[in-house]
Design a protein around this motif. Structure first.
Motif, mmCIF file in Angstrom:
data_model
loop_
_atom_site.group_PDB
_atom_site.id
_atom_site.type_symbol
_atom_site.label_atom_id
_atom_site.label_comp_id
_atom_site.label_asym_id
_atom_site.label_seq_id
_atom_site.Cartn_x
_atom_site.Cartn_y
_atom_site.Cartn_z
ATOM 1 N N THR A 1 0.893 9.285 4.261
ATOM 2 C CA THR A 1 1.193 10.573 3.654
ATOM 3 C C THR A 1 0.751 11.667 4.627
ATOM 4 O O THR A 1 -0.368 11.621 5.156
ATOM 5 C CB THR A 1 0.522 10.713 2.275
ATOM 6 O OG1 THR A 1 0.952 11.930 1.647
ATOM 7 C CG2 THR A 1 -0.995 10.677 2.337
ATOM 8 N N TRP B 1 1.156 -1.979 6.956
ATOM 9 C CA TRP B 1 0.896 -0.556 6.755
ATOM 10 C C TRP B 1 1.938 0.065 5.825
ATOM 11 O O TRP B 1 3.123 -0.273 5.876
ATOM 12 C CB TRP B 1 0.925 0.182 8.090
ATOM 13 C CG TRP B 1 -0.202 -0.166 8.982
ATOM 14 C CD1 TRP B 1 -0.203 -1.089 9.988
ATOM 15 C CD2 TRP B 1 -1.534 0.378 8.934
ATOM 16 N NE1 TRP B 1 -1.441 -1.144 10.572
ATOM 17 C CE2 TRP B 1 -2.281 -0.258 9.957
ATOM 18 C CE3 TRP B 1 -2.167 1.340 8.140
ATOM 19 C CZ2 TRP B 1 -3.630 0.042 10.199
ATOM 20 C CZ3 TRP B 1 -3.499 1.635 8.384
ATOM 21 C CH2 TRP B 1 -4.211 0.981 9.405
ATOM 22 N N TYR C 1 -3.338 6.993 6.064
ATOM 23 C CA TYR C 1 -2.981 5.658 5.601
ATOM 24 C C TYR C 1 -4.202 4.997 4.967
ATOM 25 O O TYR C 1 -5.340 5.318 5.308
ATOM 26 C CB TYR C 1 -2.547 4.765 6.763
ATOM 27 C CG TYR C 1 -1.404 5.259 7.607
ATOM 28 C CD1 TYR C 1 -1.618 6.141 8.657
ATOM 29 C CD2 TYR C 1 -0.104 4.814 7.364
ATOM 30 C CE1 TYR C 1 -0.568 6.577 9.457
ATOM 31 C CE2 TYR C 1 0.952 5.243 8.154
ATOM 32 C CZ TYR C 1 0.707 6.118 9.202
ATOM 33 O OH TYR C 1 1.752 6.536 9.991
ATOM 34 N N CYS C 2 -3.936 4.016 4.127
ATOM 35 C CA CYS C 2 -5.022 3.173 3.642
ATOM 36 C C CYS C 2 -4.749 1.745 4.107
ATOM 37 O O CYS C 2 -3.603 1.343 4.315
ATOM 38 C CB CYS C 2 -5.137 3.234 2.127
ATOM 39 S SG CYS C 2 -3.649 2.757 1.236
ATOM 40 N N ASN C 3 -5.801 0.992 4.279
ATOM 41 C CA ASN C 3 -5.695 -0.408 4.655
ATOM 42 C C ASN C 3 -7.094 -1.008 4.658
ATOM 43 O O ASN C 3 -8.093 -0.307 4.449
ATOM 44 C CB ASN C 3 -5.045 -0.583 6.026
ATOM 45 C CG ASN C 3 -4.248 -1.873 6.145
ATOM 46 O OD1 ASN C 3 -4.679 -2.921 5.677
ATOM 47 N ND2 ASN C 3 -3.070 -1.789 6.735
ATOM 48 N N SER D 1 -6.496 1.658 -7.325
ATOM 49 C CA SER D 1 -6.182 2.651 -6.302
ATOM 50 C C SER D 1 -7.450 3.145 -5.619
ATOM 51 O O SER D 1 -8.571 2.962 -6.115
ATOM 52 C CB SER D 1 -5.423 3.827 -6.916
ATOM 53 O OG SER D 1 -6.247 4.506 -7.835
ATOM 54 N N TRP E 1 -9.635 4.602 4.313
ATOM 55 C CA TRP E 1 -8.612 5.565 4.713
ATOM 56 C C TRP E 1 -8.628 5.764 6.231
ATOM 57 O O TRP E 1 -9.694 5.977 6.821
ATOM 58 C CB TRP E 1 -8.842 6.900 4.016
ATOM 59 C CG TRP E 1 -8.342 6.921 2.618
ATOM 60 C CD1 TRP E 1 -9.049 6.691 1.476
ATOM 61 C CD2 TRP E 1 -6.995 7.183 2.201
ATOM 62 N NE1 TRP E 1 -8.235 6.796 0.381
ATOM 63 C CE2 TRP E 1 -6.959 7.088 0.793
ATOM 64 C CE3 TRP E 1 -5.809 7.480 2.874
ATOM 65 C CZ2 TRP E 1 -5.791 7.299 0.060
ATOM 66 C CZ3 TRP E 1 -4.647 7.679 2.141
ATOM 67 C CH2 TRP E 1 -4.658 7.592 0.755
ATOM 68 N N LEU F 1 0.865 -1.176 0.000
ATOM 69 C CA LEU F 1 0.000 0.000 0.000
ATOM 70 C C LEU F 1 0.900 1.223 0.000
ATOM 71 O O LEU F 1 1.739 1.382 0.887
ATOM 72 C CB LEU F 1 -0.898 0.001 1.237
ATOM 73 C CG LEU F 1 -1.728 -1.270 1.466
ATOM 74 C CD1 LEU F 1 -2.369 -1.244 2.846
ATOM 75 C CD2 LEU F 1 -2.797 -1.408 0.393
ATOM 76 N N SER G 1 -3.986 9.599 -2.695
ATOM 77 C CA SER G 1 -4.127 8.395 -3.492
ATOM 78 C C SER G 1 -3.455 7.229 -2.777
ATOM 79 O O SER G 1 -2.386 7.392 -2.178
ATOM 80 C CB SER G 1 -3.494 8.594 -4.866
ATOM 81 O OG SER G 1 -3.666 7.441 -5.666
ATOM 82 N N CYS G 2 -4.084 6.083 -2.834
ATOM 83 C CA CYS G 2 -3.536 4.850 -2.268
ATOM 84 C C CYS G 2 -3.368 3.872 -3.422
ATOM 85 O O CYS G 2 -4.361 3.383 -3.975
ATOM 86 C CB CYS G 2 -4.483 4.286 -1.215
ATOM 87 S SG CYS G 2 -4.098 2.602 -0.685
ATOM 88 N N GLU G 3 -2.129 3.626 -3.793
ATOM 89 C CA GLU G 3 -1.831 2.670 -4.849
ATOM 90 C C GLU G 3 -1.678 1.289 -4.227
ATOM 91 O O GLU G 3 -0.878 1.107 -3.300
ATOM 92 C CB GLU G 3 -0.548 3.065 -5.568
ATOM 93 C CG GLU G 3 -0.543 4.477 -6.119
ATOM 94 C CD GLU G 3 -1.346 4.613 -7.402
ATOM 95 O OE1 GLU G 3 -1.746 5.743 -7.723
ATOM 96 O OE2 GLU G 3 -1.579 3.586 -8.065
ATOM 97 N N GLU H 1 0.751 5.316 -0.130
ATOM 98 C CA GLU H 1 -0.065 6.523 -0.050
ATOM 99 C C GLU H 1 0.720 7.726 -0.563
ATOM 100 O O GLU H 1 1.938 7.805 -0.358
ATOM 101 C CB GLU H 1 -0.496 6.787 1.401
ATOM 102 C CG GLU H 1 -1.278 5.664 2.051
ATOM 103 C CD GLU H 1 -0.404 4.632 2.763
ATOM 104 O OE1 GLU H 1 -0.965 3.751 3.455
ATOM 105 O OE2 GLU H 1 0.839 4.695 2.637
#
Length: 115
Positions: free
Chosen positions: A109, A105, A94-96, A77, A36, A4, A21-23, A6
């Protein structure tokens, strides 16, 4: 292995906007329930935006009406559009996964909102 990444954070004045953006790699985002999160030094990490199992966007009260969440299956994404930012939105984002066994994790960003 799922990764992940960010991006999109920065320094913005109150009232401004940012798009995070979360790739996602190592899995297909359309198979995942990913949202998010944000974390500050004084608060534990909290899930602020996600999609429900039916695909409806869900937000915590603090950001409802100001944030929007978008899933892009082509880019694999997940984006977070943040409008009318407030100093209290300052955090690392963060994204998860929304629940269950979380992926490792990313680095997150940093979003900093000045008053």
């Amino acid at each position: 292995q799922v990764q992940l990444v960010e991006s999109g954070g920065g320094l913005v004045q109150a009232g401004g906007s940012l798009r995070l953006s979360c790739e996602v790699s190592g899995t297909m985002i359309n198979l995942e329930e990913i949202g998010w999160y944000r974390q500050t030094p004084h608060r534990s990490r909290e899930l602020v935006a996600r999609f429900s199992i039916l695909g409806d966007p869900i937000f915590v009260e603090d950001v409802r009406g100001r944030f929007a969440i978008f899933k892009d299956n082509t880019r694999n994404s997940l984006d977070l559009q943040m409008n009318n930012l407030k100093p209290e939105d300052t955090a690392v984002y963060y994204c998860n996964r929304n629940s269950g066994v979380l992926h490792a994790w990313g680095r997150g960003t940093q979003v900093t909102v000045s008053s």
